[in-house]
Design a protein around this motif. Sequence first.
Motif, PDB file in Angstrom:
ATOM      1  N   THR A 119      52.175  63.614   8.161  1.00 60.54           N
ATOM      2  CA  THR A 119      52.138  62.179   7.808  1.00 60.54           C
ATOM      3  C   THR A 119      51.332  61.337   8.799  1.00 60.54           C
ATOM      4  O   THR A 119      51.285  60.110   8.672  1.00 60.54           O
ATOM      5  CB  THR A 119      53.571  61.648   7.748  1.00 60.54           C
ATOM      6  OG1 THR A 119      54.240  61.934   8.994  1.00 60.54           O
ATOM      7  CG2 THR A 119      54.345  62.298   6.616  1.00 60.54           C
ATOM      8  N   THR A 170      39.718  55.164  10.976  1.00 61.31           N
ATOM      9  CA  THR A 170      40.833  55.165  11.925  1.00 61.31           C
ATOM     10  C   THR A 170      42.205  55.151  11.249  1.00 61.31           C
ATOM     11  O   THR A 170      43.119  55.887  11.650  1.00 61.31           O
ATOM     12  CB  THR A 170      40.731  53.951  12.871  1.00 61.31           C
ATOM     13  OG1 THR A 170      39.456  53.944  13.477  1.00 61.31           O
ATOM     14  CG2 THR A 170      41.805  54.013  13.944  1.00 61.31           C
ATOM     15  N   HIS A 171      42.379  54.351  10.223  1.00 59.39           N
ATOM     16  CA  HIS A 171      43.700  54.170   9.623  1.00 59.39           C
ATOM     17  C   HIS A 171      43.947  55.099   8.430  1.00 59.39           C
ATOM     18  O   HIS A 171      44.994  55.006   7.788  1.00 59.39           O
ATOM     19  CB  HIS A 171      43.885  52.700   9.193  1.00 59.39           C
ATOM     20  CG  HIS A 171      43.830  51.748  10.356  1.00 59.39           C
ATOM     21  ND1 HIS A 171      44.828  51.682  11.295  1.00 59.39           N
ATOM     22  CD2 HIS A 171      42.885  50.838  10.723  1.00 59.39           C
ATOM     23  CE1 HIS A 171      44.517  50.763  12.203  1.00 59.39           C
ATOM     24  NE2 HIS A 171      43.335  50.229  11.875  1.00 59.39           N
ATOM     25  N   ASP A 172      43.004  55.967   8.149  1.00 61.95           N
ATOM     26  CA  ASP A 172      43.214  56.937   7.061  1.00 61.95           C
ATOM     27  C   ASP A 172      44.276  57.957   7.446  1.00 61.95           C
ATOM     28  O   ASP A 172      44.451  58.295   8.621  1.00 61.95           O
ATOM     29  CB  ASP A 172      41.910  57.686   6.753  1.00 61.95           C
ATOM     30  CG  ASP A 172      40.917  56.814   5.998  1.00 61.95           C
ATOM     31  OD1 ASP A 172      41.314  55.714   5.575  1.00 61.95           O
ATOM     32  OD2 ASP A 172      39.760  57.243   5.858  1.00 61.95           O
ATOM     33  N   LEU A 173      44.981  58.459   6.440  1.00 61.81           N
ATOM     34  CA  LEU A 173      45.910  59.570   6.671  1.00 61.81           C
ATOM     35  C   LEU A 173      45.111  60.875   6.829  1.00 61.81           C
ATOM     36  O   LEU A 173      44.016  61.031   6.268  1.00 61.81           O
ATOM     37  CB  LEU A 173      46.878  59.702   5.505  1.00 61.81           C
ATOM     38  CG  LEU A 173      47.897  58.571   5.332  1.00 61.81           C
ATOM     39  CD1 LEU A 173      48.681  58.750   4.040  1.00 61.81           C
ATOM     40  CD2 LEU A 173      48.855  58.511   6.520  1.00 61.81           C
ATOM     41  N   THR A 201      48.255  59.555  11.003  1.00 64.70           N
ATOM     42  CA  THR A 201      46.963  58.942  10.677  1.00 64.70           C
ATOM     43  C   THR A 201      45.881  59.537  11.587  1.00 64.70           C
ATOM     44  O   THR A 201      46.181  60.223  12.559  1.00 64.70           O
ATOM     45  CB  THR A 201      47.006  57.422  10.879  1.00 64.70           C
ATOM     46  OG1 THR A 201      47.241  57.153  12.281  1.00 64.70           O
ATOM     47  CG2 THR A 201      48.110  56.788  10.051  1.00 64.70           C
ATOM     48  N   GLN A 219      44.012  57.857  13.651  1.00 60.87           N
ATOM     49  CA  GLN A 219      44.138  57.241  14.963  1.00 60.87           C
ATOM     50  C   GLN A 219      45.231  57.914  15.796  1.00 60.87           C
ATOM     51  O   GLN A 219      45.034  58.195  16.986  1.00 60.87           O
ATOM     52  CB  GLN A 219      44.453  55.751  14.808  1.00 60.87           C
ATOM     53  CG  GLN A 219      44.514  55.006  16.146  1.00 60.87           C
ATOM     54  CD  GLN A 219      44.778  53.514  15.956  1.00 60.87           C
ATOM     55  OE1 GLN A 219      45.206  53.092  14.894  1.00 60.87           O
ATOM     56  NE2 GLN A 219      44.503  52.728  16.985  1.00 60.87           N
ATOM     57  N   GLN A 220      46.385  58.173  15.193  1.00 62.95           N
ATOM     58  CA  GLN A 220      47.478  58.846  15.895  1.00 62.95           C
ATOM     59  C   GLN A 220      47.066  60.247  16.350  1.00 62.95           C
ATOM     60  O   GLN A 220      47.387  60.680  17.455  1.00 62.95           O
ATOM     61  CB  GLN A 220      48.710  58.923  14.989  1.00 62.95           C
ATOM     62  CG  GLN A 220      49.373  57.575  14.740  1.00 62.95           C
ATOM     63  CD  GLN A 220      50.434  57.652  13.654  1.00 62.95           C
ATOM     64  OE1 GLN A 220      50.401  58.519  12.778  1.00 62.95           O
ATOM     65  NE2 GLN A 220      51.388  56.729  13.696  1.00 62.95           N
TER      66      GLN A 220
END
Length: 437
Positions: free
Chosen positions: A137, A181-184, A139, A141-142
């Motif tokens: 789950t 960046t914010h895509d899964l 992203t 960025q993570q």
Amino acid sequence: MTTEAASKPIETIFRTYIKTDPRGAARALEQLKSAEAAQILATHPVRLIIPVFEQLIPHFSAEILDSLSPEIRSKILGGLPKRQAVRILRYMNEESRQRVFSLLTEKETKLLLQLLDYPPDTAGGIMDTQFVSVLLTATVQQTVQIIRKAQRKVVGYVYVIDEEGKLVGVISIRDLLLAKTHDLIEPLIHRDVRKVQAQNNREELALIIQESRFLALPVVDDEDHLVGVVRHEQAVRAIQKDILGDLSRMVGSDAEEHSLAPVSIVVKRRLPWLMVNLLTAFMAAAVVSLFEGIIAKVTALAVLLPIVAGQGGNTGAQALAIVIRGLALREILPGMVLRVLYKEMVAGAFNGFIIAIVTAGAVLLWSQSWVLSLVIGLAMVVNMVAAALAGASIPLILQKLGRDPAQSSSIFMTTVTDIVGFATFLGFAMIFFSIFK
């Protein structure tokens, strides 16, 4: 100058040596007794001596740790890479292990016990527990943040796991860099990932790595949980160790025996097979004793006996090495056994025939006896065929019985070649010399 004052410059020099060349410091310490090495290391901070322990031979590391306090011992094992710590723990007795575990965190103890459960010749036994994994789950960025926090040496592949820790797939670093960046990360996952089971042995692991050509492969347990990775260099070292272990076992030694192993361990591991070898030597001697009469009449037979046995031993050793290699690399499948035996038998017959002609000619020139030449020629052919069959069949039989094909196979093979060589040579001599006396 006092002894204490004189020792301070030495400690300073050794501390510099440990900082700049841990491998060299380890080799220097291995020249000392374990108690002396422990005394030197105990005067240095744990953070400095951990890199030295990474370079030390595991059984020597275990001996040094037994001479250190439990607190220092636990700090060293806790700071070492888990794979290296487990290698050392295998050489420690149960009481010493428990003292170490009592000073480690519950998480560290659980991980070390889990790794100890895997046999050292499996993927689980050589895997690295340091790797980069992210949840399904997460992203982009993570994921990038997790990569940045990881050690550089473990960032090769990014593995994706679900909430239960099961392997889902792998992500390419390139795909991460090109994504928003914010895509899964889920659309970026390559789900068809090559993996190995923790119980896979070294031979299976070698084949998988050779076929896949990846720098590392994820290791999963029976329930598909990601438990580690095997890197290419680790697999190569393990295979090299396995090959060297086979060489040791072939001559009745032990795969885990090292050149600096204590004498007590060396004697314990070698002596049983030396006793077996002695028994087989008596068996060969008993065969010779059956032909004392003909040896007394034709003393040249005693001179030529080692030639027949030696050629048989060399022929058998050649077949033995090829078959063990074939089994290790899985070149020999169950349906190929008869084909392998037939090939070795024919090769032994051809080689035996050529060697027999050369040997018979040399013996004829030496002894001026065509009967003796005929005897040694026939014996050479029979013994080399028998030796080739023995060298090929003994590891196959051991494997069929569920034993290590390399385990002292050379001892059994030499027994066959000696007995067959002596019996055929002296038997033919008794027959032909009685006819043409």
